[in-house]
Design a protein around this motif. Structure first.
Motif, PDB file in Angstrom:
ATOM      1  N   LYS A 181      13.976  -6.717   0.007  1.00  0.00           N
ATOM      2  CA  LYS A 181      13.217  -5.631  -0.620  1.00  0.00           C
ATOM      3  C   LYS A 181      11.732  -5.963  -0.691  1.00  0.00           C
ATOM      4  O   LYS A 181      11.358  -7.101  -0.986  1.00  0.00           O
ATOM      5  N   ILE A 182      10.902  -4.982  -0.413  1.00  0.00           N
ATOM      6  CA  ILE A 182       9.463  -5.115  -0.593  1.00  0.00           C
ATOM      7  C   ILE A 182       9.144  -4.901  -2.073  1.00  0.00           C
ATOM      8  O   ILE A 182       9.484  -3.862  -2.644  1.00  0.00           O
ATOM      9  N   LEU A 183       8.503  -5.880  -2.689  1.00  0.00           N
ATOM     10  CA  LEU A 183       8.115  -5.751  -4.093  1.00  0.00           C
ATOM     11  C   LEU A 183       6.694  -5.223  -4.249  1.00  0.00           C
ATOM     12  O   LEU A 183       6.379  -4.564  -5.256  1.00  0.00           O
ATOM     13  N   PHE A 184       5.858  -5.505  -3.254  1.00  0.00           N
ATOM     14  CA  PHE A 184       4.442  -5.141  -3.390  1.00  0.00           C
ATOM     15  C   PHE A 184       3.788  -5.162  -2.008  1.00  0.00           C
ATOM     16  O   PHE A 184       4.146  -5.970  -1.146  1.00  0.00           O
ATOM     17  N   ALA A 185       2.843  -4.259  -1.820  1.00  0.00           N
ATOM     18  CA  ALA A 185       1.998  -4.277  -0.624  1.00  0.00           C
ATOM     19  C   ALA A 185       0.620  -3.757  -1.012  1.00  0.00           C
ATOM     20  O   ALA A 185       0.502  -2.791  -1.782  1.00  0.00           O
ATOM     21  N   THR A 186      -0.404  -4.401  -0.507  1.00  0.00           N
ATOM     22  CA  THR A 186      -1.768  -3.996  -0.867  1.00  0.00           C
ATOM     23  C   THR A 186      -2.102  -2.612  -0.348  1.00  0.00           C
ATOM     24  O   THR A 186      -2.862  -1.870  -0.978  1.00  0.00           O
ATOM     25  N   ASP A 187      -1.526  -2.244   0.810  1.00  0.00           N
ATOM     26  CA  ASP A 187      -1.882  -0.974   1.432  1.00  0.00           C
ATOM     27  C   ASP A 187      -0.748  -0.521   2.348  1.00  0.00           C
ATOM     28  O   ASP A 187      -0.130  -1.339   3.032  1.00  0.00           O
ATOM     29  N   ASP A 188      -0.476   0.789   2.349  1.00  0.00           N
ATOM     30  CA  ASP A 188       0.570   1.365   3.211  1.00  0.00           C
ATOM     31  C   ASP A 188       0.034   2.619   3.892  1.00  0.00           C
ATOM     32  O   ASP A 188       0.758   3.604   4.045  1.00  0.00           O
ATOM     33  N   PHE A 189      -1.221   2.600   4.289  1.00  0.00           N
ATOM     34  CA  PHE A 189      -1.877   3.839   4.688  1.00  0.00           C
ATOM     35  C   PHE A 189      -1.184   4.517   5.880  1.00  0.00           C
ATOM     36  O   PHE A 189      -0.806   5.685   5.819  1.00  0.00           O
ATOM     37  N   PHE A 190      -1.026   3.802   6.983  1.00  0.00           N
ATOM     38  CA  PHE A 190      -0.451   4.424   8.181  1.00  0.00           C
ATOM     39  C   PHE A 190       1.072   4.345   8.216  1.00  0.00           C
ATOM     40  O   PHE A 190       1.722   5.249   8.733  1.00  0.00           O
ATOM     41  N   ALA A 191       1.636   3.255   7.688  1.00  0.00           N
ATOM     42  CA  ALA A 191       3.086   3.085   7.708  1.00  0.00           C
ATOM     43  C   ALA A 191       3.481   2.093   6.621  1.00  0.00           C
ATOM     44  O   ALA A 191       2.809   1.082   6.425  1.00  0.00           O
ATOM     45  N   PRO A 192       4.573   2.355   5.878  1.00  0.00           N
ATOM     46  CA  PRO A 192       4.945   1.538   4.714  1.00  0.00           C
ATOM     47  C   PRO A 192       5.528   0.188   5.089  1.00  0.00           C
ATOM     48  O   PRO A 192       6.165   0.021   6.139  1.00  0.00           O
ATOM     49  N   ALA A 193       5.340  -0.779   4.206  1.00  0.00           N
ATOM     50  CA  ALA A 193       5.816  -2.148   4.439  1.00  0.00           C
ATOM     51  C   ALA A 193       7.336  -2.223   4.513  1.00  0.00           C
ATOM     52  O   ALA A 193       7.885  -3.177   5.083  1.00  0.00           O
ATOM     53  N   GLU A 194       8.050  -1.240   3.960  1.00  0.00           N
ATOM     54  CA  GLU A 194       9.523  -1.246   4.027  1.00  0.00           C
ATOM     55  C   GLU A 194      10.031  -1.297   5.464  1.00  0.00           C
ATOM     56  O   GLU A 194      11.131  -1.805   5.736  1.00  0.00           O
ATOM     57  N   ASN A 195       9.248  -0.784   6.394  1.00  0.00           N
ATOM     58  CA  ASN A 195       9.663  -0.821   7.803  1.00  0.00           C
ATOM     59  C   ASN A 195       9.829  -2.244   8.319  1.00  0.00           C
ATOM     60  O   ASN A 195      10.585  -2.483   9.268  1.00  0.00           O
ATOM     61  N   LEU A 196       9.133  -3.206   7.719  1.00  0.00           N
ATOM     62  CA  LEU A 196       9.226  -4.597   8.160  1.00  0.00           C
ATOM     63  C   LEU A 196      10.653  -5.123   8.117  1.00  0.00           C
ATOM     64  O   LEU A 196      11.036  -5.989   8.910  1.00  0.00           O
ATOM     65  N   LEU A 197      11.437  -4.616   7.160  1.00  0.00           N
ATOM     66  CA  LEU A 197      12.760  -5.172   6.890  1.00  0.00           C
ATOM     67  C   LEU A 197      13.889  -4.381   7.518  1.00  0.00           C
ATOM     68  O   LEU A 197      15.064  -4.673   7.271  1.00  0.00           O
ATOM     69  N   LYS A 198      13.554  -3.385   8.320  1.00  0.00           N
ATOM     70  CA  LYS A 198      14.602  -2.590   8.962  1.00  0.00           C
ATOM     71  C   LYS A 198      15.463  -3.464   9.861  1.00  0.00           C
ATOM     72  O   LYS A 198      14.973  -4.384  10.524  1.00  0.00           O
ATOM     73  N   ARG A 199      16.747  -3.147   9.884  1.00  0.00           N
ATOM     74  CA  ARG A 199      17.664  -3.915  10.723  1.00  0.00           C
ATOM     75  C   ARG A 199      17.489  -3.570  12.206  1.00  0.00           C
ATOM     76  O   ARG A 199      17.596  -4.431  13.072  1.00  0.00           O
TER      77      ARG A 199
END
Length: 393
Positions: A11-29
């Motif tokens: 799970k993403i707990l924090f990201a400084t910026d998600d302007f173009f695309a959210p950090a949650e995408n980093l963890l996609k399977r």
């Protein structure tokens, strides 16, 4: 196992910026994809984490809570499809935070086009992530061209980690972050009278061999939580040697010449008392029957068996579950053949006949403190323990 994947609870707990695309995408399977002509109100649609171009001091970063607490063997920072806007440099830090000592972090909302609020910065500052151990120093990344998008970082650390901080310098995009490793449990914690799933990936179990994995890897069977679909299980191809007209034997078991199997290294040597086999979602392709066997192997013996494709003599395997018929789309809870807590094992072999798919395999029991640091020079011994024992770990 990817310890950070959303599939195991990352799970993403924090990201400084998600302007173009959210950090949650980093963890996609799933692997990243690209849609050439798709745009959002904020810019080009990208399958990854992408921040705006930095126009203020500082750099962008995010904090990930691993789905499985464990030892990290290496990272893969994938910049796929980020060619002119990938993050130029990266560093990765990590920490092992006890559950009861973690500050309360506000529930994060995925909101493309936004940056972290002062309140979110204040909350995440309690983790003191600036001071976490550095596993990957600042390193340049390659752009996301097909031949160069994967940036691999081997990690030489035996420490257990629960959180990681991904820093990008100064901004840009990353498609996926994989934190490959093995789960690790504190075996001294918990109620010694409660049986544990000794094969789950969450504690360090792993598949170390299999006959076929055409539609799904055996590691899926020992994954976290319940299966979400057939894709979350182990499924083999249809065996080509199955008879034109199958028949049953006198006991109602299908007469077929072959079978499929998977071997697992337990997270901890132990005694198996209960076996759960879940064929959820496998309605027209579940196995006809199965069995489970166990054995004791040292690390060197396991390596030898991997090289020999698990050609282990039959007498080495001790039966834990006899041949048992399975039903489609159903949870099967079965007692092991060691009700008196006698046979300690380190490895288990799950055999299905003739082929098919299984969602979950749980081998529940009690850890044992037998020592396997040196290869055996004498015949295998039988270990006996009493019910309700507490292993001296």
């Amino acid at each position: 196992i990817d310890l950070a994947s959303e599939f195991v609870g990352g799970k993403i707990l924090f990201a400084t910026d998600d302007f173009f695309a959210p950090a949650e995408n980093l963890l996609k399977r799933d692997n990243p994809s690209f849609k050439e002509h798709e745009y959002t109100e904020f810019g080009k649609w990208m399958d990854g984490w992408q921040t705006r171009r930095k126009r203020i001091p500082g750099h962008d970063w995010c904090v990930v809570r691993l789905g499985i607490r464990g030892v990290i063997r290496g990272f893969d920072v994938d910049t796929a499809f980020f060619t002119g806007d990938h993050a130029p440099r990266v560093s990765i830090q990590a920490a092992n935070l006890e559950e009861d000592k973690q500050p309360k972090i506000p529930q994060r909302e995925v909101r493309t086009g936004a940056a972290a609020t002062p309140e979110e910065f204040e909350a995440i500052s309690e983790l003191k992530s600036d001071d976490w151990s550095c596993l990957v120093p600042m390193t340049e990344l390659t752009p996301g061209n097909p031949a160069s998008s994967h940036n691999y970082f081997p990690i030489n650390s035996q420490q257990r980690w629960s959180h990681i901080r991904l820093n990008i310098f100064p901004d840009g995009g990353i498609a996926r972050l994989r934190a490959y490793g093995t789960g690790q449990k504190d075996w001294t914690a918990g109620d010694p009278r409660e049986p544990l799933d000794l094969v789950t990936v969450a504690y360090g179990g792993a598949s170390v061999g299999f006959s076929n994995a055409h539609f799904g890897h055996p590691n899926n069977m020992i994954g976290v939580g319940t299966a979400k679909s057939m894709a979350d299980g182990w499924e083999t191809a249809r065996r080509r040697d199955r008879p034109p007209i199958p028949e049953n034997d006198a006991n109602g078991i299908l007469l077929v010449p072959g079978c499929e199997w998977a071997v697992f290294r337990l997270a901890h040597p132990g005694v198996i008392t209960q076996i759960e086999i879940d064929t959820k979602y496998f309605k027209g392709n579940s196995p006809e029957s199965c069995k489970v066997d166990g054995c004791i192997l040292t690390t060197q013996e396991e390596e030898d068996m991997v090289r020999r494709k698990w050609d282990l003599p039959g007498h080495k395997w001790k039966p834990l579950l006899p041949v048992t018929k399975l039903k489609p789309d159903e949870m099967h809870v079965l007692d092991s053949l060691t009700p008196e807590l006698q046979n300690v094992i380190t490895h288990a072999k799950f055999t299905i006949t003739p082929d098919g798919g299984v969602s979950r395999l749980r081998l529940k029991g009690f850890p044992s403190s037998i020592c396997l640091l040196r290869p055996r020079e004498k015949p295998m011994m039988r270990f006996s323990v009493k019910a309700g024992f507490r292993a001296n770990l």
